[in-house]
Write a protein that holds these residues in place. Sequence first.
Motif, PDB file in Angstrom:
ATOM      1  N   GLN A 198      -0.601  -6.676  11.757  1.00  0.00           N
ATOM      2  CA  GLN A 198      -0.030  -5.607  12.594  1.00  0.00           C
ATOM      3  C   GLN A 198       1.485  -5.532  12.421  1.00  0.00           C
ATOM      4  O   GLN A 198       2.065  -4.443  12.432  1.00  0.00           O
ATOM      5  N   LEU A 199       2.114  -6.688  12.248  1.00  0.00           N
ATOM      6  CA  LEU A 199       3.576  -6.736  12.128  1.00  0.00           C
ATOM      7  C   LEU A 199       4.042  -6.651  10.671  1.00  0.00           C
ATOM      8  O   LEU A 199       5.249  -6.722  10.415  1.00  0.00           O
ATOM      9  N   HIS A 200       3.091  -6.526   9.754  1.00  0.00           N
ATOM     10  CA  HIS A 200       3.397  -6.400   8.317  1.00  0.00           C
ATOM     11  C   HIS A 200       4.203  -7.592   7.806  1.00  0.00           C
ATOM     12  O   HIS A 200       5.175  -7.439   7.062  1.00  0.00           O
ATOM     13  N   LEU A 201       3.786  -8.784   8.227  1.00  0.00           N
ATOM     14  CA  LEU A 201       4.478  -9.998   7.822  1.00  0.00           C
ATOM     15  C   LEU A 201       3.868 -10.555   6.535  1.00  0.00           C
ATOM     16  O   LEU A 201       2.645 -10.723   6.448  1.00  0.00           O
ATOM     17  N   ASP A 202       4.715 -10.842   5.559  1.00  0.00           N
ATOM     18  CA  ASP A 202       4.214 -11.426   4.318  1.00  0.00           C
ATOM     19  C   ASP A 202       4.394 -12.946   4.357  1.00  0.00           C
ATOM     20  O   ASP A 202       4.940 -13.504   5.313  1.00  0.00           O
ATOM     21  N   SER A 203       3.952 -13.611   3.310  1.00  0.00           N
ATOM     22  CA  SER A 203       3.991 -15.077   3.276  1.00  0.00           C
ATOM     23  C   SER A 203       5.413 -15.633   3.246  1.00  0.00           C
ATOM     24  O   SER A 203       5.622 -16.806   3.553  1.00  0.00           O
ATOM     25  N   ASP A 204       6.387 -14.813   2.864  1.00  0.00           N
ATOM     26  CA  ASP A 204       7.784 -15.266   2.859  1.00  0.00           C
ATOM     27  C   ASP A 204       8.371 -15.292   4.268  1.00  0.00           C
ATOM     28  O   ASP A 204       9.384 -15.953   4.500  1.00  0.00           O
ATOM     29  N   HIS A 205       7.743 -14.564   5.173  1.00  0.00           N
ATOM     30  CA  HIS A 205       8.280 -14.465   6.528  1.00  0.00           C
ATOM     31  C   HIS A 205       7.325 -14.994   7.600  1.00  0.00           C
ATOM     32  O   HIS A 205       7.675 -14.989   8.782  1.00  0.00           O
ATOM     33  N   CYS A 206       6.152 -15.446   7.185  1.00  0.00           N
ATOM     34  CA  CYS A 206       5.191 -15.874   8.204  1.00  0.00           C
ATOM     35  C   CYS A 206       4.249 -16.943   7.663  1.00  0.00           C
ATOM     36  O   CYS A 206       3.778 -16.861   6.529  1.00  0.00           O
TER      37      CYS A 206
END
Length: 300
Positions: free
Chosen positions: A83-91
């Motif tokens: 939902q928050l469009h978080l990728d592996s670099d940020h989540c």
Amino acid sequence: MYEFFGILFQVTLYIGIVVIVACFIYPINDNIENYFKNKVVWITGASSGIGRELAKELVRLSPSTRLVLSARREDELNSLAGQLHLDSDHCLILPLDLETHVYGFESKVDLILDRFNRIDVLINNAGVSQRSLIKETTYGVDSRLISINFLGTITLTKAVIPHFIERQKGHFIAVTSVAGYAATALRSSYGASKNALHAFFDSLRLEHARDHIDVTIACPGFVKTDISINAFEGSGKLHKKMDPKTEKGTDPTVCAYDILCGIAARKHEIYVGHLASVVIYLRRLCPQLLFQILLRTKSA
């Protein structure tokens, strides 16, 4: 009549004191983006309620923040990240059950360090509530409340402390409750577990001040979440009911924003929600008056 005016004067006086004190303790500096910029923030209980809103507000207000999202329900965490469009670099999605604290949480810390190399902020938000009379609450329920809310939280905190000491900086946040200051009916062991967290984190703040480790205790009042629905009853069953006061509570987005403001301002304590400050200061300054007020509430 004299007694009535005496009580009215006391209430007016204490509310005035609370308002004045609140001007100094309430987070004024809301520079959330600067404080959280490029930080690695670990949020427990992130699958719902206040934890979920904390993650959403951080993404909105500080896009460079890297999030570690923990809870028991991995599917809900993945849904939130999507939902928050978080990728592996940020989540990093990191399933966590505080009730398994007996095994320690060092391996969880290692997973975060492998991904992001550091942890800057740990927001201890996960926990469970209670809706049962003392005489109807089994030992098993009392034990689980203490195990999850207190022992699980402090075990996780202890797993992170060595990393903070090594880096000579870090920030612990404990999301407790007004019930930790002013316990009410139907929440005996829940209030006890939150009160225990206050003592633990006050001690931690003193012991590690010279290590430049900050500690913030956030005490929400009634917040409109599913906390009462997921609360334990005396038998251990889930309550599965929305309390009227919880239904009318503070919007969780507002609560999350206020907590983030307090963290960014490095406040020792922040009180969030309807009448939270009033209840806490009445408990400190006029406990008998607060007792009479609570005695007249429906829960008593």
